[in-house]
Design an enzyme around this catalytic site. Structure first.
Site, PDB file in Angstrom:
ATOM      1  NE  ARG A 213      -3.836   0.449   1.959  1.00  0.00           N
ATOM      2  CZ  ARG A 213      -5.067   0.459   2.467  1.00  0.00           C
ATOM      3  NH1 ARG A 213      -5.327   1.165   3.561  1.00  0.00           N
ATOM      4  NH2 ARG A 213      -6.039  -0.218   1.912  1.00  0.00           N
TER       5      ARG A 213
ATOM      6  CG  HIS B 111      -8.314  -0.238  -2.929  1.00  0.00           C
ATOM      7  ND1 HIS B 111      -7.524  -1.327  -2.593  1.00  0.00           N
ATOM      8  CD2 HIS B 111      -8.944   0.124  -1.770  1.00  0.00           C
ATOM      9  CE1 HIS B 111      -7.685  -1.596  -1.308  1.00  0.00           C
ATOM     10  NE2 HIS B 111      -8.528  -0.739  -0.787  1.00  0.00           N
TER      11      HIS B 111
ATOM     12  CD  GLN C 249     -12.760  -2.217  -1.029  1.00  0.00           C
ATOM     13  OE1 GLN C 249     -11.940  -2.124  -0.137  1.00  0.00           O
ATOM     14  NE2 GLN C 249     -13.953  -2.746  -0.827  1.00  0.00           N
TER      15      GLN C 249
ATOM     16  CG  ASP D 225     -13.881   5.755  -1.014  1.00  0.00           C
ATOM     17  OD1 ASP D 225     -13.798   5.564   0.224  1.00  0.00           O
ATOM     18  OD2 ASP D 225     -12.877   5.778  -1.761  1.00  0.00           O
TER      19      ASP D 225
ATOM     20  CB  CYS E 282     -14.071   0.638  -0.036  1.00  0.00           C
ATOM     21  SG  CYS E 282     -13.781   2.409   0.043  1.00  0.00           S
TER      22      CYS E 282
ATOM     23  NE  ARG F  28      -9.858  -5.551   0.201  1.00  0.00           N
ATOM     24  CZ  ARG F  28      -9.161  -4.557   0.744  1.00  0.00           C
ATOM     25  NH1 ARG F  28      -9.792  -3.540   1.297  1.00  0.00           N
ATOM     26  NH2 ARG F  28      -7.833  -4.553   0.699  1.00  0.00           N
TER      27      ARG F  28
HETATM   28  N1   CP Z   1     -11.152  -0.693   2.366  1.00  0.00           N
HETATM   29  C1   CP Z   1      -9.894  -0.660   2.818  1.00  0.00           C
HETATM   30  O1   CP Z   1      -8.919  -0.792   2.070  1.00  0.00           O
HETATM   31  O2   CP Z   1      -9.795  -0.475   4.171  1.00  0.00           O
HETATM   32  P1   CP Z   1      -8.457  -0.157   4.953  1.00  0.00           P
HETATM   33  O3   CP Z   1      -7.966   1.191   4.495  1.00  0.00           O
HETATM   34  O4   CP Z   1      -8.816  -0.166   6.409  1.00  0.00           O
HETATM   35  O5   CP Z   1      -7.442  -1.226   4.638  1.00  0.00           O
HETATM   36  N1  NVA Z   2     -10.300   6.272  -1.390  1.00  0.00           N
HETATM   37  C1  NVA Z   2      -9.917   5.853  -0.058  1.00  0.00           C
HETATM   38  C2  NVA Z   2     -10.063   4.374   0.092  1.00  0.00           C
HETATM   39  C3  NVA Z   2      -9.746   3.834   1.442  1.00  0.00           C
HETATM   40  C4  NVA Z   2      -9.851   2.343   1.516  1.00  0.00           C
HETATM   41  C5  NVA Z   2      -8.491   6.289   0.223  1.00  0.00           C
HETATM   42  O1  NVA Z   2      -7.642   6.150  -0.665  1.00  0.00           O
HETATM   43  O2  NVA Z   2      -8.227   6.766   1.335  1.00  0.00           O
END
Ligand code: CP
Ligand code: NVA
Length: 306
Positions: free
Chosen positions: A104, A131, A134, A225, A264, A292
């Site tokens: 990430r 993502h 997701q 989101d 998400c 997930r």
């Molecule tokens: N949806 C998602 O990726 O959640 P987190 O940011 O908690 O990993």
């Molecule tokens: N769009 C959000 C998704 C979090 C899972 C972000 O990038 O923070």
């Protein structure tokens, strides 16, 4: 060093057939987890986090364990990538011990650097652009509920972001009609829309981008989101007036005839969605969260075992 293994840095690193197969495998894994209990026996997966996480961190850790493997958690307090050593050296070193790298990152380019140096698959677990894990879990969830994906219509309402991009690209591969309704100035990336539209056309689906909440009449599900993503430079205060009309409410759910609400998470009650919708029986956010893990397990199985 060239990397001959398959990585998933963006949604289109899976073919349409692979994306459908990953979802089918994930559904099978969820039904009969015992069949896959040793699938990653003796294997280790490095998981790197440049941003906070709850769902991704726990679902990868528990998921790898469920398949008999071991996940190594690497935060960025103790030797951040590119600071203590080059990103490429990070990737090459991890490849000496690990069978996959899940990362990430703030910037998609960091994934590219990791992948170029690594000799094991690299999986994007969220970056500024995509993502993909997701989207796989989300379409798995819709598949479970509707029995098939082709022909469904999903409306994404809110900030055009990484999650929107992945929903468009993977949705296009799976034959889902995706309507992204984003406020002017906060829309999706034009190049990604164009990629998704070409793929959708091959699969009998459409990708529509608009700022007009009246552009659609009927959808199967509505997805929201956060209005402010991790790493964004905008603040809620800056944008709240522009975004407020895009809040998902029970009135909007009823007007569009949506059967399900999706998010998400992390979710913000009474910002992007009202609390009554988020906590309603139409909300499938915990199914998405659980899935997930199954979708990621299926993806890791596809990249490492097969
Ligand atoms: N949806 C998602 O990726 O959640 P987190 O940011 O908690 O990993
Ligand atoms: N769009 C959000 C998704 C979090 C899972 C972000 O990038 O923070």
């Amino acid at each position: 060093m060239s990397n001959k293994v398959q990585s998933v840095l963006g949604d289109l690193d899976l073919t349409a057939e692979q994306a459908a197969d990953v979802i089918a495998l994930a559904i099978d894994m969820k039904k009969t987890p015992e069949k896959y209990g040793d699938a990653l026996k003796g294997k280790s997966v490095a998981t790197i986090y440049e941003k906070p996480s709850l769902r991704t961190r726990v679902s990868f850790d528990v998921g790898v364990h469920k398949m008999g493997g071991h996940a190594v958690y690497l935060d960025q307090q103790n030797g951040a990538m590119g600071k203590r050593e080059d990103v490429a050296d990070f990737g090459a070193n991890l490849s000496c011990w690990c069978d996959a790298i899940v990362a990430r990152v703030m910037d998609h380019n960091t994934l590219v650097q990791l992948q170029q140096a690594a000799s094991v698959p690299v999986v994007n677990s969220l970056c500024n652009l995509y993502h993909p894990c997701q989207a796989l879990a989300d379409y798995m969830s819709l598949h479970e509920l509707f029995g098939e994906l082709k022909g469904l219509t999903l409306a994404y309402i809110g900030d055009g972001n990484n999650v929107t991009h992945s929903l468009m690209l993977t949705g296009a591969q799976l034959g889902v009609n995706l309507v992204a309704i984003c406020p002017e100035g906060y829309t999706v990336d034009a190049e990604i829309v164009s990629q998704a539209q070409k793929i959708a056309a091959q699969n009998g689906a459409t990708i529509t981008v608009t700022s007009d909440l009246n552009a659609i009449e009927k959808v199967d599900a509505i997805y929201a989101d956060t209005w402010v993503s991790m790493g964004d430079d905008k603040t809620l205060e800056d944008i709240i007036d522009v975004f407020q009309p895009y809040q998902v409410t029970s009135e909007l759910m009823a007007k569009l005839g949506a059967q399900y609400f999706m998010h998400c998470q992390p979710a913000h009650r009474d910002e992007e969605v009202t609390a009554d919708v988020l906590d309603s029986s139409q909300s499938i956010i915990m199914r998405q969260a659980e899935n997930r893990m199954w979708a990621q397990n299926a993806l890791l199985h596809t990249l490492i075992v097969k």
